[in-house]
Design an enzyme around this catalytic site. Sequence first.
Site, mmCIF file in Angstrom:
data_model
loop_
_atom_site.group_PDB
_atom_site.id
_atom_site.type_symbol
_atom_site.label_atom_id
_atom_site.label_comp_id
_atom_site.label_asym_id
_atom_site.label_seq_id
_atom_site.Cartn_x
_atom_site.Cartn_y
_atom_site.Cartn_z
ATOM 1 N N SER A 12 -30.264 -13.356 -9.390
ATOM 2 C CA SER A 12 -28.969 -12.984 -9.956
ATOM 3 C C SER A 12 -27.861 -13.418 -9.012
ATOM 4 O O SER A 12 -27.807 -12.962 -7.857
ATOM 5 C CB SER A 12 -28.890 -11.473 -10.157
ATOM 6 O OG SER A 12 -27.522 -11.114 -10.357
ATOM 7 N N HIS A 37 -29.795 -16.231 -13.194
ATOM 8 C CA HIS A 37 -29.377 -15.059 -13.969
ATOM 9 C C HIS A 37 -27.900 -14.758 -13.683
ATOM 10 O O HIS A 37 -27.494 -14.618 -12.524
ATOM 11 C CB HIS A 37 -30.256 -13.877 -13.553
ATOM 12 C CG HIS A 37 -30.039 -12.610 -14.329
ATOM 13 N ND1 HIS A 37 -30.622 -12.375 -15.555
ATOM 14 C CD2 HIS A 37 -29.331 -11.492 -14.033
ATOM 15 C CE1 HIS A 37 -30.283 -11.166 -15.984
ATOM 16 N NE2 HIS A 37 -29.489 -10.609 -15.076
ATOM 17 N N ASP A 39 -24.782 -12.270 -14.437
ATOM 18 C CA ASP A 39 -24.468 -10.907 -14.868
ATOM 19 C C ASP A 39 -23.006 -10.796 -15.272
ATOM 20 O O ASP A 39 -22.113 -10.790 -14.416
ATOM 21 C CB ASP A 39 -24.781 -9.923 -13.736
ATOM 22 C CG ASP A 39 -26.268 -9.669 -13.602
ATOM 23 O OD1 ASP A 39 -26.904 -9.334 -14.611
ATOM 24 O OD2 ASP A 39 -26.799 -9.813 -12.481
ATOM 25 N N MET A 41 -20.051 -8.591 -16.698
ATOM 26 C CA MET A 41 -19.693 -7.167 -16.796
ATOM 27 C C MET A 41 -18.218 -7.037 -17.160
ATOM 28 O O MET A 41 -17.388 -7.803 -16.659
ATOM 29 C CB MET A 41 -19.946 -6.478 -15.458
ATOM 30 C CG MET A 41 -21.369 -6.631 -14.952
ATOM 31 S SD MET A 41 -21.632 -5.652 -13.465
ATOM 32 C CE MET A 41 -23.299 -6.177 -13.030
ATOM 33 N N HIS A 70 -26.721 -12.469 -18.971
ATOM 34 C CA HIS A 70 -26.935 -11.045 -19.263
ATOM 35 C C HIS A 70 -25.577 -10.418 -19.529
ATOM 36 O O HIS A 70 -24.785 -10.208 -18.604
ATOM 37 C CB HIS A 70 -27.635 -10.410 -18.044
ATOM 38 C CG HIS A 70 -27.888 -8.942 -18.175
ATOM 39 N ND1 HIS A 70 -28.315 -8.168 -17.106
ATOM 40 C CD2 HIS A 70 -27.786 -8.089 -19.231
ATOM 41 C CE1 HIS A 70 -28.462 -6.914 -17.508
ATOM 42 N NE2 HIS A 70 -28.148 -6.847 -18.787
ATOM 43 N N MET A 72 -23.275 -7.528 -20.179
ATOM 44 C CA MET A 72 -23.085 -6.075 -20.093
ATOM 45 C C MET A 72 -21.654 -5.807 -20.543
ATOM 46 O O MET A 72 -20.777 -5.436 -19.748
ATOM 47 C CB MET A 72 -23.350 -5.606 -18.662
ATOM 48 C CG MET A 72 -24.832 -5.633 -18.319
ATOM 49 S SD MET A 72 -25.174 -5.621 -16.554
ATOM 50 C CE MET A 72 -25.037 -7.377 -16.226
ATOM 51 N N MET A 141 -34.302 -2.741 -18.138
ATOM 52 C CA MET A 141 -33.515 -2.437 -16.937
ATOM 53 C C MET A 141 -34.254 -1.407 -16.079
ATOM 54 O O MET A 141 -34.664 -0.359 -16.582
ATOM 55 C CB MET A 141 -32.140 -1.874 -17.322
ATOM 56 C CG MET A 141 -31.212 -2.830 -18.062
ATOM 57 S SD MET A 141 -30.857 -4.382 -17.217
ATOM 58 C CE MET A 141 -30.142 -3.796 -15.662
ATOM 59 N N ASP A 177 -35.171 -6.202 -14.721
ATOM 60 C CA ASP A 177 -33.918 -6.427 -13.993
ATOM 61 C C ASP A 177 -33.493 -5.161 -13.257
ATOM 62 O O ASP A 177 -33.218 -4.133 -13.888
ATOM 63 C CB ASP A 177 -32.837 -6.849 -15.001
ATOM 64 C CG ASP A 177 -31.530 -7.263 -14.348
ATOM 65 O OD1 ASP A 177 -31.443 -7.277 -13.109
ATOM 66 O OD2 ASP A 177 -30.593 -7.573 -15.110
HETATM 67 C C1 DX5 Z 1 -27.465 -4.960 -12.618
HETATM 68 C C2 DX5 Z 1 -27.674 -6.427 -12.900
HETATM 69 C C3 DX5 Z 1 -28.770 -7.017 -12.101
HETATM 70 C C4 DX5 Z 1 -28.513 -6.995 -10.624
HETATM 71 C C5 DX5 Z 1 -29.816 -6.993 -9.918
HETATM 72 O O1 DX5 Z 1 -26.510 -4.468 -13.454
HETATM 73 O O2 DX5 Z 1 -27.989 -6.626 -14.270
HETATM 74 O O3 DX5 Z 1 -29.074 -8.336 -12.542
HETATM 75 O O4 DX5 Z 1 -27.756 -8.054 -10.180
HETATM 76 O O5 DX5 Z 1 -29.545 -6.823 -8.559
HETATM 77 P P1 DX5 Z 1 -30.645 -6.235 -7.562
HETATM 78 O O6 DX5 Z 1 -31.821 -7.173 -7.620
HETATM 79 O O7 DX5 Z 1 -29.939 -6.274 -6.263
HETATM 80 O O8 DX5 Z 1 -30.984 -4.866 -8.047
HETATM 81 ZN ZN ZN Z 2 -28.777 -8.622 -14.902
#
Ligand code: DX5
Ligand code: ZN
Length: 232
Positions: A12, A37, A39, A41, A70, A72, A141, A177
């Site tokens: 990620s 990956h 993320d 948000m 991903h 969110m 998750m 994840d």
């Molecule tokens: C959390 C994200 C993950 C995150 C994982 O909301 O969706 O992808 O970056 O990070 P680690 O591996 O540090 O938990």
């Molecule tokens: Zn993620």
Amino acid sequence: MSQSSSIKIAPSILSADFANFGAEIRAIEDQGADWVHVDVMDGHFVPNLTFGPQLCKAIRPHIKTVMDVHLMIAPVDPYIGAFAEAGADVITAHLEAGAHTHRTLQAIRATGARAGLALNPGTPVEAAVPLLDLCDLICVMTVNPGFGGQKFIHSQINQIARLRELIGDRPITIQVDGGVDPDTAPLVAAAGADVLVAGSAVFRGGSAGSPGPYGDNIRAIRAAAQGGRIAA
Ligand code: DX5
Ligand code: ZN
């Protein structure tokens, strides 16, 4: 994409140097990453803000493997086209992000991207059953989404195993994840995970200019996961 294929590691870039995404992506891919990956948000569905389709479009030329986005965010549907146009190979939306996930998954597939469904730790995996035939990937998750570096939620192991049973022979990838590292990777792999997202456990100790630790970290997670799968 089925459980018989080898475990894939998806770093990620939430844990990368935000001022240097191109070089960071080249470094993790050179060091063995299978997917990248991303993320996304929105500060609304999750309590953090990261980046949007323009950033995805900007980093796309640097990705040789798979751009795994991903989302969110809520709402999701108005933005699916923009992430597809930005070059996402996989677009994953949360079941909890809206009332019409069935429509969302159809809309993702209509763009030509692979459709992913993410489930928060508080959501029973059984909720995905009516949607299975619209999913190419399900992301379980193992932290509450929003931040990297959180503690792995062990009770999700049973949910991964249950999801593996529910999927049966369907060609659906199980992604996990959150909090994945060499200690937790064998547990999720044994339960049936195919693709392991890892942020902090991949990027710790290295940099784009000194990427060796990225490779060490990826190999350590992969080896631990493969050991877990064999032992299962
Ligand atoms: C959390 C994200 C993950 C995150 C994982 O909301 O969706 O992808 O970056 O990070 P680690 O591996 O540090 O938990
Ligand atoms: Zn993620």
